[in-house]
Design an enzyme around this catalytic site. Sequence first.
Site: not given
Length: 868
Positions: A117, A136, A297, A826
Amino acid sequence: MKERYVLDLREAAETQAAVVGGKGAHLGGLSRIEGIRVPGGFCVTTDAFRRIMAEAPSIDDQLEQLSRVDPDDREAVRTLSARIRRAVEGIAVPADLAAAITRELTRHGEQAAWAVRSSATAEDLPTASFAGQQDTYLNVVGPTAVLRHISRCWASLFTERAVTYRRRGGIDHRTVHMAVVVQRMVFPDASGILFTADPVTGNRKVATVDAGFGLGEALVSGLVNPDVFTVRHGDIVARTISAKQRAVHALPDGGTREVAIDARRQERPALTDAQVLRLVELGRRIEAHFGRPQDIEWCLADDDFQIVQSRPITTLFPVPESGDQENHVYLSVGHQQMMTDPMKPLGISVWQLTAMAPMHEAGGRLFVDATRRLASPASRAALLDVVGRGDPLIRDALETVLDRGDFIPSLPDAGPGGPPERGASAPVETDPAIVTELIEGSRTSIAALERNIRTKTGPALFDFLLEAFEEHKRVLTDPLSMRAIMAGMEATWWLNDTLREWLGEKNAADTLTLSAPDNVTSEMGLALLDVADVIRPHPEVVAFLRDVESIEDDTFLDELAKLAGGAEARDAIESYLDRYGMRCVGEIDITRPRWRERPTTLVPVILDNVRNFEPGAAERRFEEGRQKAREKEQEVLSRLRALPDGDRKADEAKRMIDRVRTFIGYREYPKYGIISRYFVYKRALLAEAGRLVEAGVLPEPEDIFYLTFQELHDVVRSHQADDRLIQRRKDAFRSYHALTPPRVLTSDGEAVTGAYRRDDVPTGALVGLPVSAGTIEGRARVILDMAEADLEAGDILVTAFTDPSWSPLFVGIAGLVTEVGGLMTHGAVIAREYGLPAVVGVERATRLIRDGQRIRVHGTDGYVEILP
């Protein structure tokens, strides 16, 4: 120091992101949390990556080339990044590095299956997750395959998506390095993602669990819809169980494949309720460790949860610090001030020190705490009335919170000392001399400030400024000034409400306020038409202005004066800057560059005025507006006299028309006074910054913008500055641009979005707030930076927000659409002054309307149609 190429995950510290990357640092931290299981493994460090990159010096040249490519030039990014990836993958892993990696594999079990990874140093940061930007690889078997996939991870630092993500985040490719995490593969029964805060609403008290069968790749790739569980206070409050027809499973010899799920299992929950609650409890433990909401995860194998990644949820808007555990409701100051961009720390602290109410900072924006006013019935009604007239979305969001019943405590109405209801103060007489007196008083106070600050330096300057801030607030809260402002606003509301009831006419006040006297903001737009009149007869000056991008701001006016007609042009611009040079886009942030500091900002507008208008346009425009208002007044009074009890109604309307024309222009003056003072403060602080640079305390004068007022005071006293603090503030400020501030934010972190709840607009129309009557059709010009304006007559300006600095553009457009705004902000006031049909508060207008599209703006009814 000796290079270290591999590091066991359990040795990796959270502070070692520079060595093991963001993912590796987080996994190291996770592995030390009690009760949290993380698959074992090791990191191939950034030392190894640098070693590999050094094997191919040509990559440095390619990275330099890549850094110069426009991130929007996708073809160039794609070609260059692919070339760099091929070069990285083509580098043979040196023998000693390969041996170090193989030793770790053997120690953990050489023939085991691995997840390989990417773990970049710019990854899983508090401000940028980089989720999915690098690669990964799952179920990698054998040392040869692991080494090959490590090379692929190194190369994935230069995928097209990762390169573009970094460029948009302002991160230099050459400063980012890649570590690689190699972990024992988990073969889960179920897997998914846990958010410890609701990723949509931002509510920190709500956790959501996405779950599916097999490996998580099925969810990430969109192969299946997950089961979704919502958990609040330890209870599952909502669940959606999906039909999960496919899953991703590991193959015995490496790699993964999709498999069909038995029909009898497809609609079974991937997790039991007990497992969901156990997982959320683990998530809360992880969140507490890292100190912020997490995107986690997870895998479930043999009823045992293993955590394979945890990163901050970077899309959540931060919550203001309250110092207690009570519920709070915050209103965005930026939506009221027409500046929803982030502010730098000095800008935030100066606004806090000069504001009329306590203000809280979060995400580089300011908020006011409305909880106490919402808690008692009388003050609640007054607040809802005021904000509802200005911005119905804020009112609806507040009512959404109130309807929950238990979020805001109910308090008794305040006694005589409590906040007055709107309009409870003594009315002011309709007398133009009051406005003249207020304006003169403000000018006198500012002149005294300019005179007295000249001799102040060092710590004495800061003592003086603290006193000046008190005078600033005294002028701002002058009861007569407040009554004059409210008189104009209340007369506008009265006319619109009453004339709709009596005559059936919507927004009648819009025409009655055209070319109202004493409006410094509308005068500012017209005055730039006069500047264009001076420039128009001189072709050399016009040609010079068209090429002004090549001229520095500090030499612009001097260069201009060398041309035929240039001296007159310079004098006209200088005179304009003397009056209005303290203004700029986002002017409530004292750190923003003013027109006086960056006069080239005005050039595109001046050129538009030269091209689109005839000489004398300013005077004609003002006189035409005044004539239309006068004719409208006569028409309204005549129609009223024809009604039953008409003379009384006409007399009442006449009093209100006189009142609105007396006071509505003054509505713009206090902001002008604030910004005039700000520029005086800023010049004095920058002069002090210059002295700090000369003394070697700071590298750049603008570094003071990343310190609060008190911190800067301390630096001036001690002649010592914290460079790391300033750099952290710069990084944080850059990250805040990616956040969208909510109109209403709760202490639970929930961004509450209001709705207009209307069913009287055509299908497909974009709904907003009608602030200036009329209907106009034309070309949409989507402009986010005033300096890039290029307008033709008849164009409709579409932008995120407009503060007073945008008003010079208003003279050259036919209509206005903004994402942010209210009835009395404004932009709305000036649109009415100029008679421009305008709809504000149109959510995502700059994304839903494309530049160049034809649109129809219904300024009376409050919606926008996109035309075929």
